[in-house]
Design a protein around this motif. Sequence first.
Motif, short mmCIF file in Angstrom:
data_model
loop_
_atom_site.label_atom_id
_atom_site.label_comp_id
_atom_site.label_asym_id
_atom_site.label_seq_id
_atom_site.Cartn_x
_atom_site.Cartn_y
_atom_site.Cartn_z
N VAL A 32 0.83 -1.20 0.00
CA VAL A 32 0.00 0.00 0.00
C VAL A 32 0.87 1.25 0.00
N LYS A 33 1.97 1.20 0.76
CA LYS A 33 2.86 2.37 0.80
C LYS A 33 3.44 2.65 -0.58
N VAL A 34 3.85 1.57 -1.25
CA VAL A 34 4.42 1.75 -2.59
C VAL A 34 3.38 2.33 -3.54
N ALA A 35 2.18 1.78 -3.47
CA ALA A 35 1.12 2.27 -4.35
C ALA A 35 0.80 3.73 -4.06
N ALA A 36 0.82 4.09 -2.78
CA ALA A 36 0.54 5.48 -2.41
C ALA A 36 1.64 6.40 -2.93
N LEU A 37 2.87 5.90 -2.86
CA LEU A 37 3.99 6.70 -3.35
C LEU A 37 3.85 6.96 -4.84
N ARG A 38 3.43 5.90 -5.56
CA ARG A 38 3.27 6.05 -7.01
C ARG A 38 2.16 7.03 -7.34
N LEU A 39 1.10 6.92 -6.58
CA LEU A 39 -0.01 7.84 -6.79
C LEU A 39 0.48 9.28 -6.61
N ARG A 40 1.25 9.46 -5.55
CA ARG A 40 1.72 10.80 -5.23
C ARG A 40 2.66 11.32 -6.31
N ARG A 41 3.52 10.43 -6.76
CA ARG A 41 4.51 10.85 -7.76
C ARG A 41 3.79 11.26 -9.05
N ARG A 42 2.84 10.43 -9.45
CA ARG A 42 2.12 10.74 -10.68
C ARG A 42 1.32 12.04 -10.52
N PHE A 43 0.74 12.19 -9.36
CA PHE A 43 -0.01 13.41 -9.09
C PHE A 43 0.92 14.63 -9.25
N GLY A 44 2.12 14.52 -8.71
CA GLY A 44 3.09 15.61 -8.82
C GLY A 44 3.41 15.93 -10.28
#
Lengths: 451, 252
Positions: free
Chosen positions: B211-223
């Motif tokens: 979940v942490k990895v997925a959240a990180l990816r979401l955040r990165r893409r959002f950025g």
Amino acid sequence: MNDRHDERASCPRCGAPLAEGGVLSGLCPACLLRQGVGDPAPFLHDAARPSGAEVELSAIQRDFPQFEILELVGRGGMGLVYKARQPRLDRTVALKILAPEVMSQPAFAERFLREARALARLNHPNVVAVHDFGEVNGRYFLVMEYVEGAHLRQLIELGRLRAADALRLVPEICAGLQYAHEQGIVHRDIKPENILVDANGRPKIADFGLVKVLGQDEDDWRLTRASQVMGTPQYMAPEQMHRPRDVDHRADIYSLGVVLYEMLTAELPVGRFALPSERARVDARLDDVVLKAMQREPAQRYQAASEMSTSVEDIAKNPRHNRERNVARDVVWPKGKRLNFLNKDKLDGIYELRGIIGVENEELVAEYRSQLLGIARSSKVETLRLPLKDLAVVSFKRGFLSCEIRITLRSLAHVEGFPSGPKGCLRFLFAKADAAEAERLARHLSLSLES
Amino acid sequence: MADPTSKGPASAGPQLARDFATTRWSLVQRAGQEDDDDARQAALSELCQAYWYPVYAFARRQGSARVEAEDGVQAFFAELLEGDLLARADADRGRFRAYLLTCFRHFLANGRAREEAWKRGGGRRHVSIDAARAEGRWVAEPVDATDPEREFTRAWGHAVLEGALETLRAEYEAGGKGDVFAALLPTLGGQQESPGYRELAERIGATEGAVKVAALRLRRRFGELLRRRVAQTLVDPSELEDELRGLFEALS
């Protein structure tokens, strides 16, 4: 209003009020921005500090003294792309710095060197050249030919491509593919964004084999798909999704089939898709090319890009001008289909024209009522019939408020009872919601001009 | 539930340089050639569509009554898109945000002529700004920010965030991962009672690490989407960080 404000929830993290309504509802805008682009603290409190982009640029410049780094021209999941000049060779290049996260994959360094070496050996006018590659201070990079132009996606979206362009471009794209395939290199990610068209109209395939360099083809297909630009699994051959290890050059041929379909129709072939000639006024023989390239089983596709090229070239050499095409034309704008239009003058109120428009028996037919000065609504329904052969130019404009089809007639006659624009010119305005249909009508009309 | 460990969708992938070199706003400014007119008009429409609300908020903050603001903003955009304003006001063509505000001020300052247009604007019901929704939002905005320009910038920040979030959601949904997006969205924005990663993991049956990895990816893409969206309103890419800083200040 004050009461409402006082009741607003505030962010448990930073205390700022949470947004209400819309997609932001319940989220903290300040935190969102911070999450998205990093903590603002350093630059909020130290204005003299160079900004992130500048730091990045100067760090890159330090690592690559042989280049003049001109500007950051691309930022994506695979890394950053800078436009740079190599003064010694007096050439402009694209410097691609791979994102740190791709390097964390197992055996990245080894694979990168092996694959990049193969890519750098490719030398073909229809393939974007890789001049150099390597690693500096932990940054993996590729130096590539800089192509001044646009990519196919942009051309498709601008509506700049005609069937004739597709017929010219596809054989050249095939030539680049065939060449690379002969060197044993499969692209694996053919899509409009990866086909650049330079200022001379020459297509060049970019990012050959990068998917493999990044090791993404060896993961499960979800990963592979996810790491591509979003929403493009439609370009992937079925075996790329289900049996990624069995992928060979015929996967590229499948993808090119999809690209060709899109060039001809500006749509993606999804599900039970219509044939190109049913969607646009193109040679029905191109249907066969698309279908053959997009066969589910690799063994039933063209077995080589050069074969596909030959098919397309044959069609280009022997154009067919026959009545068959009218079948396709009728499909583009269905018989009996009408669209509402509402014309107002710029001053908004002198006149208003409200009606429906359609095509019947090679004639543009509009039925409308006019209203002048906002009072005298004419109860009479007027009918305007214009033979399609009298149209000289048809253009379509998508505006913020509405969209518009503008028609210039072959004669400069004023159209009786249709007070719209200068002599010989007709405008039809459509509601924003009808933009897609109106554009289709405009496309249909302009196609009828060609014959 | 889709596998949350699979890579966040849509790392931008191999984008062509031109994609970024031709931001919407720079397309608008590349005036002149007849040939480019359509592309230019489309780019301007797109920008106006995304950022009409800040103008509305500005007008309301200036003290315009609801109906007046609605009509005025419609008339303003109609005129802007007709192209006259674009030709006249080259006061500050640096950023779309500054440009739009300057234009609107000119528009308001032009006295009687404007008043006429303002009134005429009342008839333009086909403008696609959603006035009822705009007013709903307006009433919901905090009332402490009294400076119209600050209000404008704040609304602008919201528009940027909304646009990026919508794109992000669309991307996840197109990739069949709308559920992942919905589950992880709270981790992005400091939402109340945002569930911890562990709880989230339990809920969707994945490991906490995944979940942490997925959240990180979401955040990165959002950025990425956020930066790209802001960049669309600029001409000079080196202004990006500065523009982001301006939005930070307005939002915090």
